[in-house]
Design a protein around this motif. Structure first.
Motif, PDB file in Angstrom:
ATOM      1  N   THR A 192       4.868  16.359  -4.706  1.00  0.00           N
ATOM      2  CA  THR A 192       4.759  17.073  -5.977  1.00  0.00           C
ATOM      3  C   THR A 192       3.565  16.581  -6.784  1.00  0.00           C
ATOM      4  N   GLU A 193       3.364  15.267  -6.795  1.00  0.00           N
ATOM      5  CA  GLU A 193       2.331  14.666  -7.635  1.00  0.00           C
ATOM      6  C   GLU A 193       0.929  14.717  -7.025  1.00  0.00           C
ATOM      7  N   HIS A 194       0.834  14.748  -5.692  1.00  0.00           N
ATOM      8  CA  HIS A 194      -0.460  14.767  -4.993  1.00  0.00           C
ATOM      9  C   HIS A 194      -1.425  13.690  -5.499  1.00  0.00           C
ATOM     10  N   PRO A 195      -1.058  12.406  -5.396  1.00  0.00           N
ATOM     11  CA  PRO A 195      -1.986  11.368  -5.861  1.00  0.00           C
ATOM     12  C   PRO A 195      -3.284  11.395  -5.059  1.00  0.00           C
ATOM     13  N   ASP A 196      -4.369  11.019  -5.693  1.00  0.00           N
ATOM     14  CA  ASP A 196      -5.677  10.998  -5.036  1.00  0.00           C
ATOM     15  C   ASP A 196      -5.787   9.722  -4.208  1.00  0.00           C
ATOM     16  N   LEU A 197      -5.794   9.863  -2.899  1.00  0.00           N
ATOM     17  CA  LEU A 197      -5.832   8.707  -2.006  1.00  0.00           C
ATOM     18  C   LEU A 197      -7.223   8.475  -1.420  1.00  0.00           C
ATOM     19  N   ARG A 198      -8.220   9.186  -1.908  1.00  0.00           N
ATOM     20  CA  ARG A 198      -9.559   9.042  -1.323  1.00  0.00           C
ATOM     21  C   ARG A 198     -10.101   7.628  -1.448  1.00  0.00           C
ATOM     22  N   ARG A 199      -9.761   6.929  -2.534  1.00  0.00           N
ATOM     23  CA  ARG A 199     -10.248   5.560  -2.693  1.00  0.00           C
ATOM     24  C   ARG A 199      -9.606   4.602  -1.701  1.00  0.00           C
TER      25      ARG A 199
END
Length: 198
Positions: free
Chosen positions: A13-20
């Motif tokens: 639901t939240e879709h945290p940004d994991l690119r880092r």
């Protein structure tokens, strides 16, 4: 539903940004864990003792997460989703968690050791967060969480992709693997158990 299921649902639901947290090639290794049978264990121990167990469990997870350079994406109760740029570091973290639990039983008082029976299950999978975008949360997060929920207490299960990524290093040992059906995912998937202590 398990604590792993609840964490996975929240993350989707939240879709945290994991690119880092991703490796230079865009891959990120996800680790899901929880305490097997936490609800009946809570009932057995009572709320006060359960909170002691939960705090010790969470501290143990975070200690090894920090030592292996990972990132805490989400935690809810006894359920965790962790992310690592390196599949090898993620797997080493999982092994360290299980080794400490098995060696010292740090969450059990001597007089209640037989009664508490704290056992953590862990599942890992590597996916490509950068190129896949939102699809990452529908496929790879779901796959990693289902593998975690499939594991038994004391087990570490990994996807075939993660096994292939770390196999050449010779640092880890796996069983022969098995084909499984994972809820919400089409077809069968091969998972491997990490053999610890060989």
């Amino acid at each position: 539903s398990t604590s792993i299921d609840r964490v996975a649902t929240a993350v989707q639901t939240e879709h945290p940004d994991l690119r880092r947290q991703a490796a230079p090639d865009g891959t990120v290794t996800l680790l899901f864990s929880d305490i097997e049978g936490s609800t009946p264990l809570n009932e057995q121990l009572g709320d006060s003792r359960w909170m002691e167990v939960l705090r010790a469990h969470n501290a143990l997870i975070r200690k090894h997460l920090k030592a292996h350079g990972g990132f805490e994406v989400k935690s809810m109760g006894d359920g965790f989703m962790l992310a690592f740029a390196s599949a090898r570091k993620a797997l080493a973290c999982a092994i360290a968690i299980q080794a400490e639990l098995g060696a010292s039983e740090p969450m059990q008082r001597p007089e209640t050791a037989a009664a508490t029976g704290v056992r953590v299950r862990i599942g890992l999978h590597t996916g490509e967060v950068v190129r896949e975008g939102d699809d990452f949360f529908g496929k790879d997060v779901n796959l990693a969480s289902r593998i975690g929920a499939l594991a038994g207490g004391g087990q570490i299960l990994v996807s075939s992709l993660l096994r292939d990524l770390v196999a050449a290093s010779g640092a880890f040992t796996f069983d022969e693997g098995r084909e499984v059906v994972l809820k919400g995912l089409a077809g069968t998937h091969r998972v491997y158990e990490v053999v610890v202590g060989t």
